[in-house]
Design a protein around this motif. Sequence first.
Motif, PDB file in Angstrom:
ATOM      1  N   TYR B  29       0.834  -1.309   0.127  1.00 12.29           N
ATOM      2  CA  TYR B  29      -0.130  -0.047  -0.219  1.00 12.29           C
ATOM      3  C   TYR B  29       0.916   1.245   0.010  1.00 12.29           C
ATOM      4  CZ  TYR B  29      -2.860   3.808   1.808  1.00 12.29           C
ATOM      5  OH  TYR B  29      -3.712   4.722   1.840  1.00 12.29           O
ATOM      6  N   GLN B  30       1.867   1.206   0.823  1.00 10.16           N
ATOM      7  CA  GLN B  30       2.787   2.323   0.884  1.00 10.16           C
ATOM      8  C   GLN B  30       3.413   2.694  -0.452  1.00 10.16           C
ATOM      9  OE1 GLN B  30       4.910   1.262   4.137  1.00 10.16           O
ATOM     10  NE2 GLN B  30       3.771   2.516   5.550  1.00 10.16           N
ATOM     11  N   ARG B  31       3.739   1.856  -1.281  1.00 11.96           N
ATOM     12  CA  ARG B  31       4.312   2.003  -2.540  1.00 11.96           C
ATOM     13  C   ARG B  31       3.160   2.470  -3.461  1.00 11.96           C
ATOM     14  NH1 ARG B  31       7.269  -3.137  -2.281  1.00 11.96           N
ATOM     15  NH2 ARG B  31       9.041  -2.437  -0.878  1.00 11.96           N
ATOM     16  N   LYS B  32       1.886   2.507  -3.238  1.00 16.54           N
ATOM     17  CA  LYS B  32       1.082   3.042  -4.023  1.00 16.54           C
ATOM     18  C   LYS B  32       0.895   4.467  -4.147  1.00 16.54           C
ATOM     19  CE  LYS B  32      -2.594  -0.603  -4.007  1.00 16.54           C
ATOM     20  NZ  LYS B  32      -3.753  -0.659  -3.355  1.00 16.54           N
ATOM     21  N   PRO B  33       0.387   4.716  -5.312  1.00 16.35           N
ATOM     22  CA  PRO B  33       0.441   6.524  -5.323  1.00 16.35           C
ATOM     23  C   PRO B  33       0.409   7.344  -3.962  1.00 16.35           C
ATOM     24  CG  PRO B  33      -1.072   5.496  -7.258  1.00 16.35           C
ATOM     25  CD  PRO B  33      -0.356   4.291  -6.030  1.00 16.35           C
ATOM     26  N   PHE B  34      -0.815   7.440  -3.236  1.00 19.28           N
ATOM     27  CA  PHE B  34      -0.870   8.134  -2.195  1.00 19.28           C
ATOM     28  C   PHE B  34       0.129   8.093  -0.993  1.00 19.28           C
ATOM     29  CE2 PHE B  34      -4.128  10.092  -4.879  1.00 19.28           C
ATOM     30  CZ  PHE B  34      -3.929  11.200  -4.604  1.00 19.28           C
ATOM     31  N   SER B  35       1.366   8.276  -1.351  1.00 21.06           N
ATOM     32  CA  SER B  35       2.362   8.202   0.085  1.00 21.06           C
ATOM     33  C   SER B  35       2.338   9.452   0.518  1.00 21.06           C
ATOM     34  CB  SER B  35       3.399   7.842  -0.576  1.00 21.06           C
ATOM     35  OG  SER B  35       4.164   8.659  -1.566  1.00 21.06           O
ATOM     36  N   PHE B  36       2.923   9.584   1.552  1.00 18.87           N
ATOM     37  CA  PHE B  36       3.182  10.939   2.202  1.00 18.87           C
ATOM     38  C   PHE B  36       3.720  11.837   1.312  1.00 18.87           C
ATOM     39  CE2 PHE B  36       6.065  13.551   4.981  1.00 18.87           C
ATOM     40  CZ  PHE B  36       5.124  14.099   5.498  1.00 18.87           C
ATOM     41  N   SER B  37       4.763  11.491   0.636  1.00 16.34           N
ATOM     42  CA  SER B  37       5.490  12.496   0.080  1.00 16.34           C
ATOM     43  C   SER B  37       4.855  13.066  -1.116  1.00 16.34           C
ATOM     44  CB  SER B  37       6.874  11.947  -0.399  1.00 16.34           C
ATOM     45  OG  SER B  37       6.555  10.611  -1.447  1.00 16.34           O
ATOM     46  N   GLN B  38       4.082  12.293  -1.933  1.00 19.47           N
ATOM     47  CA  GLN B  38       3.059  12.502  -2.997  1.00 19.47           C
ATOM     48  C   GLN B  38       2.144  13.437  -2.285  1.00 19.47           C
ATOM     49  OE1 GLN B  38       0.971   9.674  -5.238  1.00 19.47           O
ATOM     50  NE2 GLN B  38       0.894  11.267  -6.786  1.00 19.47           N
ATOM     51  N   THR B  39       1.461  13.182  -1.044  1.00 17.06           N
ATOM     52  CA  THR B  39       0.433  14.135  -0.467  1.00 17.06           C
ATOM     53  C   THR B  39       1.171  15.791  -0.397  1.00 17.06           C
ATOM     54  OG1 THR B  39      -0.133  12.286   0.601  1.00 17.06           O
ATOM     55  CG2 THR B  39      -1.189  14.505   1.311  1.00 17.06           C
ATOM     56  N   VAL B  40       2.376  15.544   0.390  1.00 13.34           N
ATOM     57  CA  VAL B  40       3.184  16.760   0.456  1.00 13.34           C
ATOM     58  C   VAL B  40       3.404  17.444  -0.890  1.00 13.34           C
ATOM     59  CG1 VAL B  40       4.978  18.205   1.327  1.00 13.34           C
ATOM     60  CG2 VAL B  40       4.056  16.140   2.518  1.00 13.34           C
ATOM     61  N   PHE B  41       3.613  16.693  -1.970  1.00 16.02           N
ATOM     62  CA  PHE B  41       4.026  17.481  -3.237  1.00 16.02           C
ATOM     63  C   PHE B  41       2.687  18.143  -3.819  1.00 16.02           C
ATOM     64  CE2 PHE B  41       4.639  17.224  -7.718  1.00 16.02           C
ATOM     65  CZ  PHE B  41       5.890  17.761  -7.947  1.00 16.02           C
ATOM     66  N   ILE B  42       1.694  17.330  -3.896  1.00 17.02           N
ATOM     67  CA  ILE B  42       0.437  18.116  -4.447  1.00 17.02           C
ATOM     68  C   ILE B  42       0.101  19.131  -3.390  1.00 17.02           C
ATOM     69  CG2 ILE B  42      -2.099  17.558  -4.676  1.00 17.02           C
ATOM     70  CD1 ILE B  42      -0.928  14.691  -5.448  1.00 17.02           C
ATOM     71  N   ALA B  43       0.129  19.015  -2.241  1.00 10.13           N
ATOM     72  CA  ALA B  43      -0.223  20.182  -1.539  1.00 10.13           C
ATOM     73  C   ALA B  43       0.663  21.602  -1.833  1.00 10.13           C
ATOM     74  CB  ALA B  43      -0.076  19.881  -0.087  1.00 10.13           C
ATOM     75  N   ALA B  44       2.035  21.234  -2.035  1.00  6.40           N
ATOM     76  CA  ALA B  44       2.852  21.990  -2.346  1.00  6.40           C
ATOM     77  C   ALA B  44       2.636  22.685  -3.708  1.00  6.40           C
ATOM     78  CB  ALA B  44       4.275  21.880  -2.127  1.00  6.40           C
ATOM     79  N   LEU B  45       2.185  21.791  -4.648  1.00  6.04           N
ATOM     80  CA  LEU B  45       1.726  22.392  -5.897  1.00  6.04           C
ATOM     81  C   LEU B  45       0.614  23.299  -5.944  1.00  6.04           C
ATOM     82  CD1 LEU B  45       2.100  19.699  -8.679  1.00  6.04           C
ATOM     83  CD2 LEU B  45       3.631  21.633  -8.376  1.00  6.04           C
ATOM     84  N   ILE B  46      -0.334  22.764  -5.399  1.00 11.55           N
ATOM     85  CA  ILE B  46      -1.659  23.798  -4.935  1.00 11.55           C
ATOM     86  C   ILE B  46      -1.203  25.137  -4.171  1.00 11.55           C
ATOM     87  CG2 ILE B  46      -3.762  23.999  -3.785  1.00 11.55           C
ATOM     88  CD1 ILE B  46      -3.889  20.877  -3.925  1.00 11.55           C
TER      89      ILE B  46
END
Lengths: 277, 288
Positions: B29-46
């Motif tokens: 599950y952790q290797r799947k898309p919504f990891s912590f780093s991805q969440t932060v990255f998307i938040a940063a992009l927003i």
Amino acid sequence: MTVWFTIFFLAPLLIIVLYSFLRKGLYGGVSMGEFTLEAYRALGNPSFIIITIRTFVTAVIATFITILIALPCGYFMARSRNQTFLLLLIIIPFWTNFLIRVFAWMNILGNNGFLNEMLIRIGLIDDYIHFLYNQSTVVLVLVYMYLPYAILPLFSTIDKFDFSLLEAARDLGATKAQSMIRVLLPSIRSGLYTAVLFTFIPIFGAYAVPLLVGGKDSYMLGNVIADQLTKARNWPLASAISMVLTVITTAGVLIMINLQRKDASRTSEQKSKGAEN
Amino acid sequence: MKLNIKGIITNLKPGFARGEAARHARRAYQRKPFSFSQTVFIAALIFLFLPLLVLILYSFNASKGMRWTGFSLVWYEQLFLHSRDLWRAFWNSILIAVSSAGTATVFGTLGAVGVNWYRFKLRNYVQTISFLPMILPEIIIGVSLSLFFAGIKMKLGLLTIFIAHTTFNLPFVFLMVMARLDEFDFSIIEAAHDLGANERQTFLKVTVPICMPGIVSGFLTAVTISLEDFVITYFVAGPGSTTLPLYIYSAIRFGVSPVINALSVVMILGTVALTYLLRNFLKYIAAK
């Protein structure tokens, strides 16, 4: 090039050093040949000390938050398959004019701004909230401005990292957080130093951001220098404050370079030890 | 035997098996898309893009404020037809960016070649001072130049802006050409000499073409930095020498006009187009 540099870069810097030891002229400017420590004595002024401390604290907090956001971002980008596209996404806001980005935040946070309009429309608040012109807004906008400066070096360092080491750590029983902190962080330290430097220095010397979105009580050293130079026309004092700014940033740079060097020698030591074994 | 049975039993213990499976599942599950780093990255992009999107949205607003009163192109009309000062500032910016970047490119390239090839006394000095402007806060450079120009009684204007911009552009060109020279095969130069080329010919026909990617990216970086600069320009500009950032600054400071919204959108689009072109251009050069 050397000549150009000496004339237009080194000479001006030396002028700051010189002026900081001169007496203020009668009608502004400096009066030549009168050496004094007056300007430096003025630095002992409590209000100035408060501003220096404020500048330092602001810079540390803003840098810390920036790095905290930038680390996972850089990690994610390094592990992604669409690296060029993600880089482009980060670079677009980064290359948008600096002032326009500050202006955008003023549009959002202003009394009649986007955020207030939205909050009123959905009925959360009745009256405008003053978001602008305080210390936290300065920090927010500074983080916004310098986030790409931190992401880019972190990304390029993490990109060189051997991710199989993380899996090895996990197989040896480390939790995800442990493997990140004890395996990833130490090996990207040089990128971390660069990122800290790239954000701390410009934030420490910030001028436009506190001027535009900060209030009188969130002025930073840069603003004091500009005021002394243009409004009060107290050149020696402006120069002396510039010296303080220069000394603190140079100290920061030297500390970072030293840490980096120590790191490098430690790694090479480890490597040679490994080779002996 | 006993031990073995115990082992089998342990292995068959339902709880253990479940735990093991769950751990595997969690890992997957952790290797799947919504990891912590991805969440932060998307938040940063927003976080990074939200202000720009708000600007774009409100540049089409019919009224002056942030209350949406309908779609309109009135600010674009204002921008393109009724903003003469703004366009004068724009051309000033372009003029300074191109001229200072050009000058910095020539000096920076010569400097880099010189430092890389010749061992001379001032070599360390050149290398050290070329790093300095990158580690000093902008305001220090601005203030020192301002005092310098006042000291030599030079009138502030486009010329002083040009000098200031050339000064802070130089290190970038220098470093980029240096990076290119570092991976340089010196035998090519020797070969050119052996084939009878003199120093000037070698420089123009061999060195410069090889350094071209560094020179071009140095020049383009210099142009963008120059177009962007506000702080240093602010201290060395005189009356009548407004650049675009200075114009934007005064517009922000003294009564915000939505024309700036429209201008921002044009500039953001310009940035995106430039970034895209630059990327392709550099790829093209690299491929050559």
